[in-house]
Design an enzyme around this catalytic site. Sequence first.
Site, PDB file in Angstrom:
ATOM      1  N   PHE A  15       0.826  -1.215   0.000  1.00  0.00           N
ATOM      2  CA  PHE A  15       0.000   0.000   0.000  1.00  0.00           C
ATOM      3  C   PHE A  15       0.856   1.259   0.000  1.00  0.00           C
ATOM      4  O   PHE A  15       0.564   2.227  -0.691  1.00  0.00           O
ATOM      5  CB  PHE A  15      -0.918   0.000   1.219  1.00  0.00           C
ATOM      6  CG  PHE A  15      -2.093  -0.908   1.042  1.00  0.00           C
ATOM      7  CD1 PHE A  15      -3.181  -0.506   0.293  1.00  0.00           C
ATOM      8  CD2 PHE A  15      -2.107  -2.172   1.601  1.00  0.00           C
ATOM      9  CE1 PHE A  15      -4.271  -1.343   0.113  1.00  0.00           C
ATOM     10  CE2 PHE A  15      -3.182  -3.018   1.427  1.00  0.00           C
ATOM     11  CZ  PHE A  15      -4.271  -2.609   0.682  1.00  0.00           C
ATOM     12  N   GLU A 171     -12.610 -11.463  11.192  1.00  0.00           N
ATOM     13  CA  GLU A 171     -13.096 -11.686   9.825  1.00  0.00           C
ATOM     14  C   GLU A 171     -12.870 -13.137   9.403  1.00  0.00           C
ATOM     15  O   GLU A 171     -13.728 -13.764   8.785  1.00  0.00           O
ATOM     16  CB  GLU A 171     -12.398 -10.713   8.859  1.00  0.00           C
ATOM     17  CG  GLU A 171     -12.804  -9.277   9.141  1.00  0.00           C
ATOM     18  CD  GLU A 171     -12.235  -8.262   8.161  1.00  0.00           C
ATOM     19  OE1 GLU A 171     -12.799  -7.164   8.101  1.00  0.00           O
ATOM     20  OE2 GLU A 171     -11.245  -8.543   7.474  1.00  0.00           O
TER      21      GLU A 171
HETATM   22  C1  FAD Z   1      -4.749 -10.502   6.589  1.00  0.00           C
HETATM   23  C2  FAD Z   1      -4.613  -9.004   6.677  1.00  0.00           C
HETATM   24  C3  FAD Z   1      -5.747  -8.199   6.663  1.00  0.00           C
HETATM   25  C4  FAD Z   1      -5.634  -6.821   6.750  1.00  0.00           C
HETATM   26  N1  FAD Z   1      -6.777  -6.055   6.700  1.00  0.00           N
HETATM   27  C5  FAD Z   1      -6.675  -4.710   6.742  1.00  0.00           C
HETATM   28  C6  FAD Z   1      -7.842  -3.889   6.631  1.00  0.00           C
HETATM   29  O1  FAD Z   1      -8.964  -4.398   6.521  1.00  0.00           O
HETATM   30  N2  FAD Z   1      -7.686  -2.533   6.642  1.00  0.00           N
HETATM   31  C7  FAD Z   1      -6.448  -1.952   6.758  1.00  0.00           C
HETATM   32  O2  FAD Z   1      -6.346  -0.715   6.738  1.00  0.00           O
HETATM   33  N3  FAD Z   1      -5.345  -2.689   6.872  1.00  0.00           N
HETATM   34  C8  FAD Z   1      -5.421  -4.056   6.854  1.00  0.00           C
HETATM   35  N4  FAD Z   1      -4.282  -4.822   6.971  1.00  0.00           N
HETATM   36  C9  FAD Z   1      -2.995  -4.149   7.171  1.00  0.00           C
HETATM   37  C10 FAD Z   1      -2.470  -3.574   5.877  1.00  0.00           C
HETATM   38  O3  FAD Z   1      -2.499  -4.557   4.872  1.00  0.00           O
HETATM   39  C11 FAD Z   1      -1.066  -3.053   6.106  1.00  0.00           C
HETATM   40  O4  FAD Z   1      -1.104  -2.085   7.125  1.00  0.00           O
HETATM   41  C12 FAD Z   1      -0.485  -2.444   4.849  1.00  0.00           C
HETATM   42  O5  FAD Z   1      -0.381  -3.435   3.854  1.00  0.00           O
HETATM   43  C13 FAD Z   1       0.879  -1.828   5.129  1.00  0.00           C
HETATM   44  O6  FAD Z   1       1.395  -1.320   3.945  1.00  0.00           O
HETATM   45  P1  FAD Z   1       2.960  -1.317   3.676  1.00  0.00           P
HETATM   46  O7  FAD Z   1       3.156  -0.599   2.392  1.00  0.00           O
HETATM   47  O8  FAD Z   1       3.669  -0.845   4.885  1.00  0.00           O
HETATM   48  O9  FAD Z   1       3.348  -2.862   3.515  1.00  0.00           O
HETATM   49  P2  FAD Z   1       2.759  -4.020   2.603  1.00  0.00           P
HETATM   50  O10 FAD Z   1       1.480  -3.610   1.970  1.00  0.00           O
HETATM   51  O11 FAD Z   1       2.754  -5.240   3.446  1.00  0.00           O
HETATM   52  O12 FAD Z   1       3.836  -4.170   1.449  1.00  0.00           O
HETATM   53  C14 FAD Z   1       5.150  -4.561   1.712  1.00  0.00           C
HETATM   54  C15 FAD Z   1       5.816  -4.996   0.417  1.00  0.00           C
HETATM   55  O13 FAD Z   1       7.212  -5.061   0.621  1.00  0.00           O
HETATM   56  C16 FAD Z   1       7.741  -6.222   0.023  1.00  0.00           C
HETATM   57  N5  FAD Z   1       8.953  -6.585   0.743  1.00  0.00           N
HETATM   58  C17 FAD Z   1       9.108  -6.811   2.072  1.00  0.00           C
HETATM   59  N6  FAD Z   1      10.388  -7.070   2.370  1.00  0.00           N
HETATM   60  C18 FAD Z   1      11.076  -7.020   1.203  1.00  0.00           C
HETATM   61  C19 FAD Z   1      12.440  -7.221   0.855  1.00  0.00           C
HETATM   62  N7  FAD Z   1      13.368  -7.501   1.780  1.00  0.00           N
HETATM   63  N8  FAD Z   1      12.798  -7.116  -0.429  1.00  0.00           N
HETATM   64  C20 FAD Z   1      11.873  -6.838  -1.382  1.00  0.00           C
HETATM   65  N9  FAD Z   1      10.568  -6.628  -1.114  1.00  0.00           N
HETATM   66  C21 FAD Z   1      10.172  -6.719   0.157  1.00  0.00           C
HETATM   67  C22 FAD Z   1       6.620  -7.252   0.175  1.00  0.00           C
HETATM   68  O14 FAD Z   1       6.743  -8.268  -0.797  1.00  0.00           O
HETATM   69  C23 FAD Z   1       5.380  -6.379  -0.032  1.00  0.00           C
HETATM   70  O15 FAD Z   1       4.996  -6.337  -1.381  1.00  0.00           O
HETATM   71  C24 FAD Z   1      -4.366  -6.223   6.881  1.00  0.00           C
HETATM   72  C25 FAD Z   1      -3.216  -7.027   6.895  1.00  0.00           C
HETATM   73  C26 FAD Z   1      -3.342  -8.400   6.798  1.00  0.00           C
HETATM   74  C27 FAD Z   1      -2.104  -9.267   6.801  1.00  0.00           C
END
Ligand code: FAD
Length: 439
Positions: A15, A171
């Site tokens: 995200f 959920e």
């Molecule tokens: C089952 C579940 C349900 C959820 N439901 C909700 C909801 O209903 N509403 C809500 O607001 N939030 C929800 N969340 C939380 C939300 O998904 C996260 O807060 C959000 O995705 C965080 O965004 P981010 O960009 O920090 O990380 P992420 O979206 O997790 O993206 C991280 C990315 O980094 C990549 N990555 C990680 N480490 C490395 C590396 N070393 N090298 C290369 N790539 C790497 C991964 O592959 C991934 O694509 C949920 C989470 C889960 C697991």
Amino acid sequence: MPEERPHVVIVGAGFGGLRAARALRRTPVQVTLVDRRNYHLFQPLLYQVATAGLSPEDIAHPVRAIFRRQRNFAFRLAEVVGVDLPGRVLETSTGRLPYDWLILAPGGASHFFGLESVEQNGLPLKEIEDAVAIRNQVLRMFETAVQEPDPDRRRGMLNFVVVGGGPTGVESAGALSELIRLVLTKDFPKLDVKDVRVILLEATDRLLGAMPERLREVTAEILWRKHVEVRFGAQVTRFDGERVVLRGEEVIPARTLIWAAGVRAAPLAALLGAELGPQGRVRVGPGLQLPASDRVFVIGDAAWLEDERGEGLPMMAPVAQQQADHAARSIQRALRGEPTLPFRYKNPGSMATIGRNAAVVHVKGLQVSGFFAWVAWLVLHIVLLIGFRNRLLVLINWAWDYFLYDRAVRLIYAHEIHTAPAETRRARQGTAEAERRAG
Ligand SMILES: Cc1cc2nc3c(=O)[nH]c(=O)nc-3n(C[C@H](O)[C@H](O)[C@H](O)COP(=O)(O)OP(=O)(O)OC[C@H]3O[C@@H](n4cnc5c(N)ncnc54)[C@H](O)[C@@H]3O)c2cc1C
């Protein structure tokens, strides 16, 4: 693209990373997005893959397709293994990548609080592979139970334990109970539905801790109506694959334990050499930068920043997205020679669905539950999904399930049987890598 454009490298196509790359589309920089997988995953609907409502392809979208029209964009499929802060170079599994600015959004990972047996035998829900592993396990337990002559062993196979009363646990438990009651009991008429239990274990005395009290109570009530046994003050200490042991040594016979009780920062956070806050999240300054380098932003689940009340920002998609916009704006300001501003989070509210016709929504002081909350949840999730094809597929699947009381994706993929969950394997690799680098 002119060579002299500053290079912004973004880690993570989740995200946060996706939003940051988009926000920089008209900025005179070259953007490289690095991820170890070639797709963006819509995690909020993962539990529907785990409970046979959706296919993995419905909730994932290839990164290259999303950015096809963005001219200052490049994608690199690679695992990031470290950052050379003084040299301004990202170290990846496919080589080194110099940057002028770096936005780290590697997200979170499941956290087992040192419970090794649970980590080994339980099923987390973080990646597509995890969701498919849960689906396989549930369906396989029904296939095995129907052939099991011993009633005690059969009941153990038909007990499904979900740990954690946050949104993912609630959920998952609601959807699992509906999959079983509305669909699997029709597929397995020889099994006695009274033998089947979905048990939601929560260590504290409340579900959906961030919701107001009335909605928390409504949630527990709806779960009971959907035949989910909710247990408060229930702390898991061990799980050997056949028995869940609680503090106080109470034993629940169960072959399936879905772990939705803990999240921490992705292993990459520990490789930065930065100070870590709670949940292993990187402590960032008010502008989301690393104290050691104002050219490196950490955003989303991997970042630790406190709000005005001294509470850490939640690990939720809106936080990651707003922080991504902030990091992109800060780079635009830096290009104009202006200083970085502090980040302020605007809470858009929260919601959770508990199955058919049931959800709870808390937005700007408004508390809604039941059918209208459920419709609001459906509409919002369709709008937030990326790609017209995914939206259409999800809509068709939901309509099919709703009107026919069915779940379309009841396949067991044989090669998934009891492999260590992908998340766990990667977390272990990340830890090993951190230890190797620390010498
Ligand atoms: C089952 C579940 C349900 C959820 N439901 C909700 C909801 O209903 N509403 C809500 O607001 N939030 C929800 N969340 C939380 C939300 O998904 C996260 O807060 C959000 O995705 C965080 O965004 P981010 O960009 O920090 O990380 P992420 O979206 O997790 O993206 C991280 C990315 O980094 C990549 N990555 C990680 N480490 C490395 C590396 N070393 N090298 C290369 N790539 C790497 C991964 O592959 C991934 O694509 C949920 C989470 C889960 C697991």
